[in-house]
Scaffold this motif. Structure first.
Motif, PDB file in Angstrom:
ATOM      1  N   UNK A 203       0.820  -1.215   0.000  1.00 60.54           N
ATOM      2  CA  UNK A 203       0.000   0.000   0.000  1.00 60.54           C
ATOM      3  C   UNK A 203       0.855   1.267   0.000  1.00 60.54           C
ATOM      4  N   UNK A 204       2.098   1.164   0.482  1.00 59.18           N
ATOM      5  CA  UNK A 204       3.001   2.323   0.553  1.00 59.18           C
ATOM      6  C   UNK A 204       4.002   2.357  -0.604  1.00 59.18           C
ATOM      7  N   UNK A 205       3.986   1.346  -1.440  1.00 57.15           N
ATOM      8  CA  UNK A 205       4.911   1.317  -2.580  1.00 57.15           C
ATOM      9  C   UNK A 205       6.321   0.893  -2.195  1.00 57.15           C
ATOM     10  N   UNK A 206       6.450   0.139  -1.128  1.00 57.42           N
ATOM     11  CA  UNK A 206       7.769  -0.336  -0.683  1.00 57.42           C
ATOM     12  C   UNK A 206       8.010  -1.725  -1.273  1.00 57.42           C
ATOM     13  N   UNK A 207       9.073  -1.922  -2.035  1.00 58.44           N
ATOM     14  CA  UNK A 207       9.319  -3.224  -2.651  1.00 58.44           C
ATOM     15  C   UNK A 207       9.782  -4.273  -1.635  1.00 58.44           C
ATOM     16  N   UNK A 208       9.619  -5.537  -2.006  1.00 54.13           N
ATOM     17  CA  UNK A 208      10.063  -6.626  -1.142  1.00 54.13           C
ATOM     18  C   UNK A 208       9.178  -7.838  -1.306  1.00 54.13           C
ATOM     19  N   UNK A 209       9.740  -9.020  -1.048  1.00 53.63           N
ATOM     20  CA  UNK A 209       9.002 -10.273  -1.195  1.00 53.63           C
ATOM     21  C   UNK A 209       9.012 -11.032   0.125  1.00 53.63           C
ATOM     22  N   UNK A 210       8.139 -12.031   0.199  1.00 53.55           N
ATOM     23  CA  UNK A 210       8.072 -12.886   1.386  1.00 53.55           C
ATOM     24  C   UNK A 210       9.417 -13.575   1.612  1.00 53.55           C
ATOM     25  N   UNK A 211       9.999 -14.079   0.547  1.00 56.87           N
ATOM     26  CA  UNK A 211      11.275 -14.790   0.658  1.00 56.87           C
ATOM     27  C   UNK A 211      12.385 -13.867   1.154  1.00 56.87           C
ATOM     28  N   UNK A 212      12.428 -12.637   0.591  1.00 56.24           N
ATOM     29  CA  UNK A 212      13.470 -11.692   0.994  1.00 56.24           C
ATOM     30  C   UNK A 212      13.367 -11.340   2.470  1.00 56.24           C
ATOM     31  N   UNK A 213      12.139 -11.117   2.960  1.00 53.78           N
ATOM     32  CA  UNK A 213      11.943 -10.793   4.371  1.00 53.78           C
ATOM     33  C   UNK A 213      12.280 -11.986   5.271  1.00 53.78           C
ATOM     34  N   UNK A 214      11.749 -13.132   4.914  1.00 48.48           N
ATOM     35  CA  UNK A 214      11.938 -14.322   5.759  1.00 48.48           C
ATOM     36  C   UNK A 214      13.420 -14.700   5.857  1.00 48.48           C
ATOM     37  N   UNK A 215      14.116 -14.655   4.743  1.00 48.91           N
ATOM     38  CA  UNK A 215      15.540 -15.036   4.711  1.00 48.91           C
ATOM     39  C   UNK A 215      16.376 -14.133   5.622  1.00 48.91           C
ATOM     40  N   UNK A 216      16.149 -12.832   5.549  1.00 49.59           N
ATOM     41  CA  UNK A 216      16.913 -11.893   6.366  1.00 49.59           C
ATOM     42  C   UNK A 216      16.518 -11.950   7.849  1.00 49.59           C
ATOM     43  N   UNK A 217      15.262 -12.205   8.122  1.00 47.13           N
ATOM     44  CA  UNK A 217      14.820 -12.331   9.519  1.00 47.13           C
ATOM     45  C   UNK A 217      15.499 -13.529  10.197  1.00 47.13           C
ATOM     46  N   UNK A 218      15.529 -14.643   9.489  1.00 41.32           N
ATOM     47  CA  UNK A 218      16.121 -15.842  10.083  1.00 41.32           C
ATOM     48  C   UNK A 218      17.618 -15.659  10.330  1.00 41.32           C
ATOM     49  N   UNK A 219      18.307 -14.905   9.477  1.00 44.44           N
ATOM     50  CA  UNK A 219      19.734 -14.672   9.677  1.00 44.44           C
ATOM     51  C   UNK A 219      19.975 -13.689  10.820  1.00 44.44           C
ATOM     52  N   UNK A 220      19.146 -12.678  10.943  1.00 44.96           N
ATOM     53  CA  UNK A 220      19.367 -11.621  11.931  1.00 44.96           C
ATOM     54  C   UNK A 220      18.897 -11.994  13.346  1.00 44.96           C
ATOM     55  N   UNK A 221      17.747 -12.673  13.445  1.00 44.16           N
ATOM     56  CA  UNK A 221      17.186 -12.894  14.787  1.00 44.16           C
ATOM     57  C   UNK A 221      16.619 -14.292  15.014  1.00 44.16           C
ATOM     58  N   UNK A 222      16.682 -15.153  13.999  1.00 44.12           N
ATOM     59  CA  UNK A 222      16.088 -16.493  14.068  1.00 44.12           C
ATOM     60  C   UNK A 222      14.580 -16.444  14.333  1.00 44.12           C
ATOM     61  N   UNK A 223      13.961 -15.301  13.986  1.00 40.28           N
ATOM     62  CA  UNK A 223      12.506 -15.168  14.137  1.00 40.28           C
ATOM     63  C   UNK A 223      12.055 -14.730  15.508  1.00 40.28           C
ATOM     64  N   UNK A 224      12.972 -14.238  16.351  1.00 36.66           N
ATOM     65  CA  UNK A 224      12.635 -13.777  17.701  1.00 36.66           C
ATOM     66  C   UNK A 224      12.435 -12.259  17.693  1.00 36.66           C
ATOM     67  N   UNK A 225      11.205 -11.789  17.899  1.00 31.04           N
ATOM     68  CA  UNK A 225      10.948 -10.341  17.844  1.00 31.04           C
ATOM     69  C   UNK A 225      11.590  -9.565  19.002  1.00 31.04           C
ATOM     70  N   UNK A 226      12.024 -10.256  20.048  1.00 31.59           N
ATOM     71  CA  UNK A 226      12.628  -9.588  21.200  1.00 31.59           C
ATOM     72  C   UNK A 226      14.160  -9.729  21.234  1.00 31.59           C
ATOM     73  N   UNK A 227      14.730 -10.194  20.134  1.00 34.89           N
ATOM     74  CA  UNK A 227      16.193 -10.376  20.080  1.00 34.89           C
ATOM     75  C   UNK A 227      16.896  -9.027  20.188  1.00 34.89           C
TER      76      UNK A 227
END
Length: 215
Positions: A126-150
């Motif tokens: 809705x804001x015109x920000x590019x990105x895909x599910x794969x791109x987000x998921x891949x970087x999240x797992x590398x940075x925090x292993x999916x922990x929002x409180x890391x």
């Protein structure tokens, strides 16, 4: 022996003929005068005056309404009151229709990593920000292993007092600059963290999909 003289056959002279013609003419005149006198008898069907049909300006027969069928013009005052009532009722009816119109159901997202990523993607779209599910998921797992409180408490940012936090390890200044309206104004909120990081990556690298290491 009696004797008598037979009368002569009468001879009609010119004078007699003229006199006779005068008498005949006089008789005819009298007869006409008698005939011309008004009669008390009712006129016959042959003498009945025909009904005159109305004619329009173009010479064609004008339309004639049967008695009782002619449209009745409403009184101006009645028309005016009716128009005012209709004008007053229109906004009420529109408001009522608006209140009764079914509301679009708010999209629901699961309260887990998959739901956070999908919600972020809808906001990004809705804001015109590019990105895909794969791109987000891949970087999240590398940075925090999916922990929002890391929280990273050992790198240079931590040493400077602004540790990286959340799913995509964002520091507070970066979050404040790239925070996306419509998301929580909290660094560790999963959706706000993902969307702000994707917004930063789009500005710095073109898309979060182009990030394959620490950023």
């Amino acid at each position: 022996m009696l004797s008598f003289t037979l009368p002569r056959t009468a001879r009609i002279t010119r004078t007699h003929k003229v006199a006779t013609a005068v008498l005949v003419a006089a008789g005819a005149t009298t007869a006409l005068a008698v005939t011309a006198q008004p009669s008390t008898a009712q006129p016959t069907a042959a003498h009945t005056v025909a009904a005159v049909k109305p004619v329009s300006a173009n010479g064609m027969p004008a339309a004639v309404h049967a008695k009782g069928d002619a449209p009745k013009a409403e009184h101006p005052a009645i028309v005016s009151v009716a128009a005012q009532v209709k004008a007053k009722e229109a906004p009420k009816q529109a408001h009522a229709a608006k209140r009764t119109a079914p509301k679009a159901e708010k999209k629901q997202y699961a309260n887990n990593l998959d739901g956070w990523i999908r919600q972020s993607l809808d906001i990004m779209k809705s804001k015109g920000i590019p990105g895909s599910y794969d791109g987000l998921h891949r970087n999240i797992m590398r940075e925090s292993s999916g922990n929002p409180n890391a929280v990273n408490d050992w790198d240079i940012n931590a040493i400077n007092g602004i540790p990286s936090k959340g799913l995509l390890q964002v520091i507070q200044p970066t979050f404040d600059t790239y925070h996306v309206s419509g998301t929580a104004n909290k660094l560790t909120d999963p959706v706000a963290n993902i969307t702000a990081a994707a917004n930063y990556a789009a500005d710095r690298y073109g898309s979060i999909d182009n990030v394959n290491s620490a950023y």
